[in-house]
Design a protein around this motif. Structure first.
Motif, PDB file in Angstrom:
ATOM      1  N   THR A  68    -112.027   0.562  19.733  1.00  0.00           N
ATOM      2  CA  THR A  68    -111.107   1.438  19.201  1.00  0.00           C
ATOM      3  C   THR A  68    -109.780   0.728  18.749  1.00  0.00           C
ATOM      4  OG1 THR A  68    -111.657   3.189  20.670  1.00  0.00           O
ATOM      5  CG2 THR A  68    -109.592   3.534  19.666  1.00  0.00           C
ATOM      6  N   LYS A  70    -106.108   0.908  17.647  1.00  0.00           N
ATOM      7  CA  LYS A  70    -104.987   1.902  18.117  1.00  0.00           C
ATOM      8  C   LYS A  70    -103.793   1.774  17.562  1.00  0.00           C
ATOM      9  CE  LYS A  70    -104.906   2.653  22.719  1.00  0.00           C
ATOM     10  NZ  LYS A  70    -104.783   2.371  24.104  1.00  0.00           N
ATOM     11  N   ASN A  88    -105.732   6.583  15.751  1.00  0.00           N
ATOM     12  CA  ASN A  88    -106.552   5.763  16.359  1.00  0.00           C
ATOM     13  C   ASN A  88    -108.156   5.790  15.798  1.00  0.00           C
ATOM     14  OD1 ASN A  88    -104.632   5.227  18.131  1.00  0.00           O
ATOM     15  ND2 ASN A  88    -105.063   6.330  19.935  1.00  0.00           N
TER      16      ASN A  88
END
Length: 929
Positions: A68, A70, A88
């Motif tokens: 991920t 962010k 995100n």
């Protein structure tokens, strides 16, 4: 300033308009103002094309293959435009390839002026001039889906790389900015943080630059005002007679302190990463050493130095290492002072044959040399006499009929071919074979021939030219190849022609007894065909062989022979091939040699049958940190020389094993004439060298890095602490060490010669070790030996392992300089910014432990010596620097009243007498260096 804005939109033949409120206009202005402010805040000028800030990442838990990216995240272009990470973003990572590793690249795709989400906005159709003049009523408002703003956005995406033995990162598009590089190992089931490499080109803010240089901006006028104030204060008189004995100005006082600080600011200071005592204890500024006596048959006085201490010289830190003793007669070494089974010391000599290269840049190649053979030839025999000279014999003449019988010596260092005259004439041979004996003098010659399967065999003294014929039991056949695989042991493979086809025998020649022994081999014994097989030294007592079946695609097979067990094993890997990857044609008339500790295959068919430019080189490599044949691959690349077959190929010797530099002699060439040429190897990756006269490894000049592993060590218990000492010439900048004690699940980076507390260990702990060398051009690491220490009780390791050296026969001071060199001196002087006084050794008899005095090394040290007077009092000054401050007091035994006594005279490295203390009273002497 205009307070209203008319926006228009075209639909068909109609023009619609919207009247914006002044507050909408102000919002736009505020937006632009904020953008300009952020740019000014984040930037100095002259940045790179694209710079980023933010974009932190988080890996999925467990076996989840995702990452991920962010918020926040922003990319700046030098045009002044910035691109935002809007939210995100979860990215999926493709499954790992089962055979090869790959590199995936996480990028930010830059989208310029992308519409935001559409929204219903009220618009009205504008009246034309004619409609307005004819008093047509205004059109009613209508809601239309339209974008409220434009975005410059950065969209994270992942570019999946191509699995390969030596993988490379995917290429970047023009509108992409790299964020992270993910190394996906072959067969990996999980991605760790250590697999993710940060490749962001981050911005350098004005504040960061100020912090780096330790300065803050100030205008000239403000600076002048500060100087004036300092001058006024500096001229003030300060009443400090107790210290200086008179009134002094602040300028005088500060100047005096500056002179004192200048003399001590770079003095060495001893520190511990894991202190065992309170930092207020002056023993933390000593590296403890003690006298001892060996428990050998003849007792030898020795000195044991505790490991774990670091000497800080201000601009560098030095750790004590046994090989850094300048006097080799001191026999410095690591020693285990207890027989406690919970501590293990393991020593590994580093040679090319004992390590596994995992990754490197810079590939092996061959370049044409100036030397030439006096006559055209193919199929010459060759074998190394030592690390410099290679013997070359005979072969097939240019007409493919005549046999040659000339002997030449090639000097690898000086590129010369010298014709030799043997003391006894040698026969001609069109299929000769040569083998190194490993003694620096002799080579074995088999004069094989198409027309005679009972060849003559000779042992040649390459120094004197003497010839000894081997007439006892010996191999028969047409084609012979093999290598020196152990001391006094040559493996010979003999291929014979029979009516039913080809038969293969395996022989061992003992270079000490000059006797052949036919071997009764077992296992997956390879069946060989003339010209379709070859092999070379693999590891100690092991031989690697590659063979093909004529006319069969993808017929290559790789075998390992273990001479101790006499067992052949076929390893399950893809083998080399000729032509294209789709055809995988069998190779013939190729040659193999162990070069830089790795088997190399040269010659045979081309990568493409019509390619006239480059030969193909194949190398047996490891693609995982396993030290196991099951994890090997044949990797290939195009060489710079033109294709050839039937060449002579061999490497020089390292010690008495083939593995050094290599040379390629003559051979046929479909697209070139190589029949008189000599090609010398260009090294790549790890190469052999020497350190203090011993075999060692380093990096080739063509490589910027190389990573290698050593055999796995299975410890008997869970490991709590670990220390690795690396013998050689290296720095913290050109050497990286990573170790795992849970079979490779978790690696931790450690600093050599420092105690490391193990973060994760199985029980028992399986140690895997990978070491990366970096070529910094100004310094290239050389490694000769590893000394590993395993401990089950954590910090107890430093109490069980010491650096031991033989005690000198006279009083000596032991110093370490800022390069880590340890010397013993008859002159005992204080520490200086260039050398640190560690301890003094005083012999106490031939069989008794020497007396050792350890010195305190700490900048601006302040210590106290105390005791109870029995009519006299004294102490030994342990400071490694002269004393500049002394204060002596005593405490009455009866009523604990403190009274002043005369300050004793304190000399460097001397016993100090404390006078004026009543018997029974306690005394305190404070020293400051």
């Amino acid at each position: 300033m205009k307070q209203r804005l008319i926006q228009t939109i075209i639909q068909g033949d109609n023009t619609l308009g919207q009247v914006s409120d002044k507050n909408d206009l102000m919002k736009a202005q505020q937006f632009m103002h904020a953008r300009i402010s952020e740019t000014i805040y984040d930037f100095l000028n002259n940045q790179n094309a694209n710079e980023a800030t933010g974009f932190s990442y988080e890996l999925g838990e467990g076996n989840a293959f995702n990452i991920t990216i962010k918020k926040p995240g922003r990319v700046y272009a030098n045009s002044g435009v910035s691109f935002e990470l809007l939210g995100n973003t979860l990215l999926s990572i493709a499954e790992a390839d089962e055979e090869f590793p790959r590199l995936d690249l996480v990028v930010a795709v830059l989208d310029d002026e992308v519409n935001a989400e559409l929204d219903l906005i009220p618009f009205v159709q504008l009246r034309t001039a004619e409609e307005f003049s004819e008093s047509v009523e205004p059109y009613p408002p209508q809601n239309i889906n339209a974008a409220t703003e434009l975005h410059w956005r950065a969209v994270p995406q992942i570019r999946t790389g191509t699995p390969a033995a030596t993988p490379s990162a995917p290429a970047l598009a023009s509108n992409e900015v790299p964020l992270y590089l993910i190394a996906v190992a072959a067969g990996a089931s999980q991605i760790h943080d250590t697999d993710v490499f940060d490749v962001r080109e981050t911005i350098l803010t004005l504040r960061k630059i100020n912090q780096l240089v330790g300065k803050n901006t100030i205008d000239i006028a403000g600076l002048l005002r500060r100087i004036e104030i300092v001058e006024d204060v500096g001229n003030l008189f300060i009443n400090l007679p107790l210290i200086f004995g008179q009134f002094r100005t602040l300028n005088d006082i500060l100047s005096s302190l500056q002179r004192q600080l200048a003399s001590v600011r770079n003095l060495p200071e001893i520190r511990y990463k894991h202190p065992k005592l309170a930092l207020t204890d002056h023993a933390t500024a000593q590296i403890p050493a003690a006298g001892a006596v060996t428990d050998d048959v003849i007792a030898v006085p020795v000195v044991d130095i505790e490991v774990g201490g670091v000497i800080n010289f201000g601009d560098r830190e030095v750790i004590l290492r046994p090989e850094k003793f300048a006097d080799a007669t001191r026999n410095a070494r690591f020693h285990q002072v207890t027989s406690n089974p919970e501590t293990v010391k393991l020593e590994t000599v580093l040679t090319l044959n004992g390590v596994e290269q995992i990754a490197a840049d810079g590939a092996a190649d061959f370049v044409e040399k100036a030397s030439e053979f006096p006559a055209d030839r193919a199929r010459p025999a060759c074998a190394a006499r030592n690390g410099q000279f290679i013997e070359v014999f005979g072969g097939l003449a240019s007409n493919n009929l005549a046999h040659l019988g000339d002997w030449l010596t090639y000097d690898v260092d000086n590129d010369t071919l010298t014709t030799r005259v043997p003391l006894t004439a040698l026969p001609s041979a069109d299929r000769p074979a040569m083998f190194p004996c490993g003694d620096g003098t002799n080579v074995l010659l088999i004069c094989g021939s198409e027309s005679d399967d009972t060849p003559q065999i000779f042992k040649l003294d390459a120094v004197s030219g003497a010839v000894t014929e081997i007439t006892t039991t010996k191999p028969t056949g047409v084609q012979f190849f093999g290598d020196l695989i152990a001391t006094n042991k040559i493996l010979v493979v003999a291929i014979r022609k029979e009516i039913s086809g080809f038969e293969t025998d395996f022989w061992e020649f003992n270079t000490s007894t000059n006797l052949f022994t036919q071997l009764g081999v077992t296992g997956s014994v390879p069946s060989l065909t003339l010209d379709y097989a070859h092999g070379c030294f693999y590891r100690e007592n092991e031989f690697v062989l590659v063979k093909f079946t004529p006319g069969e695609s993808a017929s290559g097979r790789t075998y390992i022979f273990n001479a101790s067990s006499l067992v052949w094993t076929q390893i399950n890997i893809a083998s080399p091939y000729g032509n294209t990857a789709e055809k995988r044609a069998p190779l013939s008339r190729f040659r193999m040699a162990n070069i830089n500790g790795r088997p190399l295959l040269v010659g045979g068919l081309l990568a493409k049958e019509t390619d006239p430019n480059n030969a193909r080189i194949w190398e047996l490599q490891s693609n995982e940190i396993t030290f196991s044949t099951a994890k090997r691959i044949w990797n290939a690349w195009n060489a710079t020389f033109e294709p050839l077959t039937d060449a002579g190929l061999c490497s020089t010797l390292i010690g008495n094993r083939p593995a050094g530099r290599a040379a390629l002699f003559a051979g046929h060439g479909k697209f070139s004439n190589a029949q008189r040429k000599v090609f010398a190897s260009v090294q790549g990756g790890l190469v052999a060298t020497t350190y203090n006269g011993e075999a060692a490894i380093t990096l080739a000049d063509t490589s910027t890095f190389a990573t290698f592993s050593i055999p796995i060590y299975n410890n008997a218990w869970e490991v709590a602490s670990y220390m690795l000492s690396v013998v050689g010439d290296w720095t913290d900048s050109n050497l990286k060490v990573e170790v795992s004690f849970d079979d490779g699940d978790n690696y931790q980076t450690i600093s050599p010669d420092r105690l490391a507390l193990v973060l994760a260990s199985d029980s028992p702990g399986k140690r895997r070790l990978k070491i990366t060398l970096y070529n910094l051009k100004s310094s290239k690491p050389v490694l000769q030996q590893l000394v590993e220490i395993f401990d089950e009780d954590g910090a107890q390791l430093e109490q069980r392992i010491v650096i031991r050296y033989d005690s000198p026969g006279a009083v000596r001071a032991v110093y370490v300089d800022r390069d880590g060199v340890i010397t013993l001196s008859a002159t005992i002087e204080p520490s200086t910014p260039d050398k640190c006084l560690l301890h003094k050794v005083t012999p106490d008899g031939a069989e008794d432990p020497p007396i050792v005095k350890n010195y305190i090394n700490r900048r601006r040290v302040h210590i106290k010596y105390t005791g109870i007077s029995d009519g006299s009092a004294e102490f030994d000054n342990e400071l490694a620097v002269p004393v500049r401050y002394v204060d002596a007091r005593a405490v009455k035994d009866a009523d604990s009243v403190i009274y002043k006594i005369g300050d004793p005279e304190v000399e460097f490295d001397a016993v100090v007498d404390v006078a004026g203390v009543v018997s029974g009273d306690a005394w305190i002497v404070e020293l400051e260096g």
